[in-house]
Scaffold this active site. Sequence first.
Site, PDB file in Angstrom:
ATOM      1  N   ASP A 187       9.693  -2.942   8.319  1.00  0.00           N
ATOM      2  CA  ASP A 187       9.103  -1.668   8.722  1.00  0.00           C
ATOM      3  C   ASP A 187       7.744  -2.068   9.285  1.00  0.00           C
ATOM      4  O   ASP A 187       6.862  -2.481   8.531  1.00  0.00           O
ATOM      5  CB  ASP A 187       8.922  -0.734   7.522  1.00  0.00           C
ATOM      6  CG  ASP A 187       8.368   0.610   7.962  1.00  0.00           C
ATOM      7  OD1 ASP A 187       7.450   0.628   8.808  1.00  0.00           O
ATOM      8  OD2 ASP A 187       8.843   1.647   7.472  1.00  0.00           O
ATOM      9  N   HIS A 188       7.571  -1.953  10.593  1.00  0.00           N
ATOM     10  CA  HIS A 188       6.375  -2.563  11.194  1.00  0.00           C
ATOM     11  C   HIS A 188       5.077  -1.891  10.720  1.00  0.00           C
ATOM     12  O   HIS A 188       4.006  -2.457  10.858  1.00  0.00           O
ATOM     13  CB  HIS A 188       6.469  -2.601  12.728  1.00  0.00           C
ATOM     14  CG  HIS A 188       6.139  -1.307  13.398  1.00  0.00           C
ATOM     15  ND1 HIS A 188       7.042  -0.304  13.572  1.00  0.00           N
ATOM     16  CD2 HIS A 188       4.986  -0.854  13.930  1.00  0.00           C
ATOM     17  CE1 HIS A 188       6.463   0.710  14.184  1.00  0.00           C
ATOM     18  NE2 HIS A 188       5.212   0.417  14.418  1.00  0.00           N
ATOM     19  N   HIS A 250       8.516   4.872   8.190  1.00  0.00           N
ATOM     20  CA  HIS A 250       7.057   4.770   8.305  1.00  0.00           C
ATOM     21  C   HIS A 250       6.299   5.774   7.417  1.00  0.00           C
ATOM     22  O   HIS A 250       5.387   5.413   6.689  1.00  0.00           O
ATOM     23  CB  HIS A 250       6.616   4.984   9.756  1.00  0.00           C
ATOM     24  CG  HIS A 250       7.333   4.099  10.736  1.00  0.00           C
ATOM     25  ND1 HIS A 250       7.759   2.838  10.420  1.00  0.00           N
ATOM     26  CD2 HIS A 250       7.689   4.288  12.027  1.00  0.00           C
ATOM     27  CE1 HIS A 250       8.347   2.284  11.475  1.00  0.00           C
ATOM     28  NE2 HIS A 250       8.327   3.155  12.460  1.00  0.00           N
TER      29      HIS A 250
END
Length: 499
Positions: A187-188, A250
């Site tokens: 999950d960036h 996010h």
Amino acid sequence: MTVAKAETAAPCTLFLFGANGDLVKRLLMPALFNLQRDGLLDPRMRIVGVDHNPSTDREFAARLEAFMRERDQGNEGTRCFDEKRWGRLVKRIHYLTGDFLASTTYQDIAQRIGKSGIGNAIFYLATAPRFFAEVARQLGSAGLLDESNGFRRVVVEKPFGSDLASAEALNASLLNVMNEKQIYRIDHYLGKETVQNILVSRFSNGLFEAFWNNHYIDHVQITAAETVGVESRGGFYDHTGALRDMVPNHLFQLLAMVAMEPPAAFGADAVRSEKAKVIGAIRPWSKAMALKNSVRGQYTAGKQGRKKLPGYREEPRVDRHSQTETYVALKVMIDNWRWVGVPFYLRTGKRMSVRDTEIAICFKPAPYAQFRDSDAERPKPNYLKIQIQPNEGMWFDLQAKRPGPTLAMETVELGFAYKDFFKMRPSTGYETLIYDCLTGDQTLFQRADNIENGWRAVQPFLDAWQHEGEVQPYAAGDDGPAAADELLARDHRAWHPIG
Ligand code: BG6
């Protein structure tokens, strides 16, 4: 997020599946470039792009170089290109033409690993999601996930499933051929310094813990506002929508950072167990409550400054009658001792007025009695604002006496801006994540239960929207539909202004 000094990672071969895709050139290669700049890549490390289009090492490297140079002219925050450094990186870059579905591709990979004399390998799945399970299966059948001669790790990009059932099925397929310790679900948002800082600030300042609960916090708002539209991703986005694209991943990561209990240590298992617990404690709404506590919006034609913007339904590869949401606002409740009674309001949208990702923590107001006989207004509640991007930092709203003979109050700010304290080197956010994968630290990656708990919490909204409720229009360049304001007004609250 290494807790010790960052040292050069052990050598390995990094296979990038989907080598010709956007992610590799826009984020992964610049991140690898920066890791090499910082001396964190072993000189024997190799990077092998894997994709079906026939190409050579030289052509692949030339395409990446052209993009890196072009990107440097732009404004994406990675201005880093340097001829000499690139010269060093390019020697490590190779290409393997291979169909992800053909077993011969995996035989070729095995051969490359054998020839390199280095047993460690990472398989980075930067492909379309429909390939994730199949590539993993093929890796398993070819014996490439066997760790007897070195580590074998698999990085899985987002989206991880499109609902609870598909996420469970994907987890089952992965766990069928490898163990949890080999899986790095990206999950960036967890690569962002400001997101990692939430944990560090919360748990390294004794002050916070004293008021971090339902006795003092009235509610929490989490906002991810974007100015971009769906750009060239209409085909993907129209089947996905803002809820799936941003919330279970996010926004829930941000929620978990704010709401989780202190982990026993900054280790992968301790941190991820606390996250799984808090996301698992989100109240599952009934269908009626899910409808009542959610708002879906879709942008229509509008303006940003003087620039005219098309509506979502006019974007390329979007259905002209699409009901897909480009904006979502939700109210969720966390049923545990710390948070019972404290609503978490989440919102995210495309084509909003400004880019702003922030968490606003609203404290219960001070009592009014002592000011009742004065002309002062009711004291405004204190907000702690954690600004994730842009203008990274933290700000605290306080009430102060406005100078003058009368008793009057004004809101002032105590603040910390990253740029005032730290020299931030240009980065993509993927550096930490890739480095952690190279060194075997899973703290910033999602465990199977984290992912499934996230989908479990959004599933009631997906189910409720299937046959009921409608997308509400908002003009591109505005901050979402009026119904989102009503969602909070009903609780006698209002959104913290964006920007
Ligand atoms: C991606 C979503 O995961 O995150 C995109 O698919 C979104 O739609 C992006 O634009 C937002 O990331 P960031 O880092 O720009 O906030």
